[in-house]
Every structure is written in structure tokens, then in C-alpha cells.
Design an enzyme around this catalytic site. Structure first.
Site, PDB file in Angstrom:
ATOM      1  N   GLN A  14     -17.071  21.131 -51.539  1.00  0.00           N
ATOM      2  CA  GLN A  14     -16.832  21.149 -52.974  1.00  0.00           C
ATOM      3  C   GLN A  14     -16.553  19.744 -53.503  1.00  0.00           C
ATOM      4  O   GLN A  14     -15.911  18.939 -52.842  1.00  0.00           O
ATOM      5  CB  GLN A  14     -15.647  22.066 -53.285  1.00  0.00           C
ATOM      6  CG  GLN A  14     -15.930  23.006 -54.433  1.00  0.00           C
ATOM      7  CD  GLN A  14     -14.985  24.186 -54.455  1.00  0.00           C
ATOM      8  OE1 GLN A  14     -14.774  24.844 -53.455  1.00  0.00           O
ATOM      9  NE2 GLN A  14     -14.414  24.452 -55.602  1.00  0.00           N
ATOM     10  N   SER A  99     -15.281  21.636 -45.080  1.00  0.00           N
ATOM     11  CA  SER A  99     -14.740  22.841 -45.715  1.00  0.00           C
ATOM     12  C   SER A  99     -15.823  23.904 -45.863  1.00  0.00           C
ATOM     13  O   SER A  99     -16.336  24.402 -44.858  1.00  0.00           O
ATOM     14  CB  SER A  99     -14.077  22.478 -47.047  1.00  0.00           C
ATOM     15  OG  SER A  99     -13.334  23.558 -47.558  1.00  0.00           O
ATOM     16  N   LEU A 100     -16.241  24.253 -47.104  1.00  0.00           N
ATOM     17  CA  LEU A 100     -17.280  25.273 -47.246  1.00  0.00           C
ATOM     18  C   LEU A 100     -18.558  24.852 -46.524  1.00  0.00           C
ATOM     19  O   LEU A 100     -19.369  25.691 -46.111  1.00  0.00           O
ATOM     20  CB  LEU A 100     -17.581  25.554 -48.721  1.00  0.00           C
ATOM     21  CG  LEU A 100     -18.515  24.587 -49.465  1.00  0.00           C
ATOM     22  CD1 LEU A 100     -19.977  25.034 -49.356  1.00  0.00           C
ATOM     23  CD2 LEU A 100     -18.124  24.462 -50.910  1.00  0.00           C
ATOM     24  N   HIS A 219      -6.578  24.445 -48.475  1.00  0.00           N
ATOM     25  CA  HIS A 219      -6.266  23.947 -47.134  1.00  0.00           C
ATOM     26  C   HIS A 219      -4.796  23.630 -46.943  1.00  0.00           C
ATOM     27  O   HIS A 219      -4.424  22.579 -46.408  1.00  0.00           O
ATOM     28  CB  HIS A 219      -7.149  22.737 -46.788  1.00  0.00           C
ATOM     29  CG  HIS A 219      -8.602  23.075 -46.754  1.00  0.00           C
ATOM     30  ND1 HIS A 219      -9.147  23.893 -45.797  1.00  0.00           N
ATOM     31  CD2 HIS A 219      -9.620  22.727 -47.588  1.00  0.00           C
ATOM     32  CE1 HIS A 219     -10.444  24.034 -46.035  1.00  0.00           C
ATOM     33  NE2 HIS A 219     -10.750  23.354 -47.119  1.00  0.00           N
TER      34      HIS A 219
END
Length: 328
Positions: A14, A99-100, A219
Site C-alpha cells: 500500500q 505487506s499486502l 502491523h
């Protein structure tokens, strides 16, 4: 003896989204259009229209940005495979994502299907947004020479405690969220603690300390409700062994076992994204070339700051694809 490939494909997270992303891919390549259509159908939403036309505030919403960024990454990869003959099993040593982007990496390596990944990321975005009431939590970037995970953790420990007007000590949540390397660490937690860590960092001479324009404290332990939601979803999701190892955010180590992948994806929701350590680990495993697959150039920049000796490139547009394939 077979020589291990030295190329890693890495997938953005993101913050890399922008209105118009993927539109030139869709116009130029049928395989990209197929990916966007598959994601649209999986979500029951014309997400590709939002990606191509905006508005930015809707695209940036975490429930949209997460599947949208994955869609662009997988569209690029599908074009490389179909039009350029790239074989991830043969040509890539390792995959990883921020992350994603770890979901994109897993889909790229065949551990998850594209439609399956889109639905998981929509759920993940909704769960992360719902985990903390608006305004209660946030994130801040701490940037400067000498800023590392240990220094950020020390600042968080100091910022976590405050004394009220009656002289009573209280503790709030503030934790290291992303260790991005190159003097950049992101922290997440309760908003008052975020304000305190920024003030402390500035008082201690940190070059830049600023709030990030995000809607929730990703997170960190405040995301526990989202982790539970993802645990339930992932327990019901079939995961294949990836065709190449994935370097996981929370361990900075490679993983191929589906049960372990499932556990690490749950832990990732509340755990630190250990990107600096992940890059260092990939280099230690022989990688000397990092190819960012998808929107933007954020990860290539982070990799260069972590290790200036490796080659980096970003592949996200038709021109990027053409230039990359010309080197093979």
C-alpha cells in the site's frame, strides 16, 4: 551442479497506488485484461474502472487498494509469462512482497489463485479498517541517518508511557510496524503515542518524523481483531506449495510449507514487516537482481538504499515490460 538463479521478484504494498495504474497494460495486452476481469468478477465490483479512472480517495481506501495493487502486479506477471516466455519456476530464485505484496508474491508463485487472492485481500482490507475506530490509531515514519529498528523500538518504548494530570502513569500501544531499511522505520499505535514519538524523535535530532496518511495503525497489536478474521478466512482457504520459495515479512526467511504460510499470513497482520532483513536474507541466499513487479517504484528504491551493490528495476508499464524482456 545446477546454478541457482540470482533474480528475485518483489511485489509492492500500500502506498504505491495511483489513479490510472494498469490502464496502459489493459490497452496493450490481452493477458492483463484477463487478470483485471478475473479480479472484477471475483469481487463483484468494477475495480479496474476505479483503478483506471479514480477517484483517488476511493482507490486509496484499504479495501480497494489492496486487491487493486495485487491485480496490477499479477497483470504484469501474466504479460511477462504469456508474451515474454518468463517462467517464474525457472527464471526466479525467490519472491517476496511488502505487506499486502506478500499475497501478490504467493499468487505469483502459484500458492494462491488470483480470484482467491483478490477475495482474501478485500477481506483483509475490511478487517484491518474495522479493527480500530477511526482516529484512535495511526502511523508515523522516522527517517534519517542511523535510524534503525533498535533505535525506533527505543523511541517507541519511551513514547508508550505518559503521566496524567493526577500523576498516574499510563501505557499506550506503539510498536515498530515496518523496518524498511536505509534509515526509514515506520511505527504504529495509538494516536497520542504517535504524537509523542514524533516529538521525541525531533528532540533527539531525527531528520524527519511525520505522520503517514493512513486510516489505521497497521502491523501492530491493535490489529489483533483483523488477525483473528484472517485466521478464520485462511483456515478455510486452500494454499498450494509455491513453485519458488517466498521470503516472509515476519520472519525474513524463506517458506514453502502451506501450513506455515497460513500461520505467517495471520502473524503478518500484527507483526513487523521486516523488509530490510528480508532483502539482506535474499542477498545472502545469492540474489543479486531485484525486479519490482507492479505499480510504482517504491520497493526498488528501498532495495537500493538497503544494498547498493545489487541491480534493481521496476516493471509496471508496457515500456518497462519491453525493456525488461529485451535484456533476457
Amino acid at each position: 551442479m545446477e546454478v541457482m538463479p540470482v533474480q528475485a521478484f518483489v511485489f509492492p504494498g500500500q502506498g504505491s497506488q495511483s489513479v490510472g495504474m494498469g490502464r496502459d497494460l489493459a490497452e496493450a495486452f490481452a493477458p492483463a485484461r484477463e487478470v483485471f476481469q478475473e479480479v472484477d468478477e471475483a469481487l463483484g465490483q468494477h475495480l479496474s474502472k476505479l483503478m483506471f479512472e479514480g477517484p483517488m480517495e476511493d482507490l486509496t481506501r484499504t479495501d480497494n487498494a489492496q486487491p487493486a495493487l495485487m491485480a496490477v502486479s499479477l497483470a504484469v506477471l501474466r504479460v511477462l509469462e504469456r508474451e515474454g516466455g518468463v517462467d517464474i519456476r525457472r527464471d526466479v530464485a525467490l519472491v517476496a512482497g511488502h505487506s499486502l505484496g506478500e499475497y501478490s508474491a504467493l499468487a505469483a508463485a502459484g500458492a494462491l489463485g488470483i480470484a482467491q487472492t483478490a477475495r482474501l485481500l478485500r477481506l483483509r482490507g475490511n478487517a484491518m479498517q474495522a479493527a480500530v475506530p477511526p482516529g484512535r490509531g495511526g502511523m508515523a515514519a522516522l527517517i534519517g541517518v542511523g535510524m534503525d529498528m533498535a533505535r525506533a523500538a527505543s523511541l517507541c518504548a519511551e513514547a508508550a508511557t505518559y503521566t496524567d494530570e493526577a500523576g498516574k502513569a499510563h501505557k499506550q500501544i506503539i510498536e515498530v510496524a515496518n523496518d524498511n531499511g536505509g534509515g526509514q522505520v515506520v511505527v504504529a499505535g495509538e494516536m497520542a503515542a504517535i504524537d509523542r514519538v514524533i516529538d521525541l524523535a525531533k528532540a533527539q535530532g531525527v531528520k524527519r518524523a511525520l505522520k503517514l496518511p493512513v486510516s489505521a495503525p497497521f502491523h501492530c497489536s491493535m490489529m489483533e481483531p483483523a488477525a483473528e478474521a484472517m485466521r478464520q478466512a485462511l483456515d478455510a482457504t486452500g494454499i498450494n506449495a509455491p513453485v519458488v520459495p517466498v521470503v516472509a515479512n515476519v520472519t525474513a526467511a524463506k517458506v514453502t510449507d502451506p501450513a506455515m504460510i497460513r500461520d505467517l499470513l495471520v502473524r503478518q497482520i500484527t507483526g513487523t514487516v521486516r523488509w530490510r532483513e528480508s532483502v539482506d536474507a535474499m542477498v545472502a541466499m545469492g540474489v543479486d537482481s531485484f525486479v519490482e513487479i507492479g505499480a510504482g517504484k517504491v520497493l526498488a528504491g528501498l532495495v537500493r538504499r538497503i544494498n547498493g551493490d545489487v541491480a534493481t528495476r521496476s516493471v509496471g508499464t508496457p515500456a518497462d515490460i519491453e525493456a525488461y524482456l529485451a535484456t533476457r
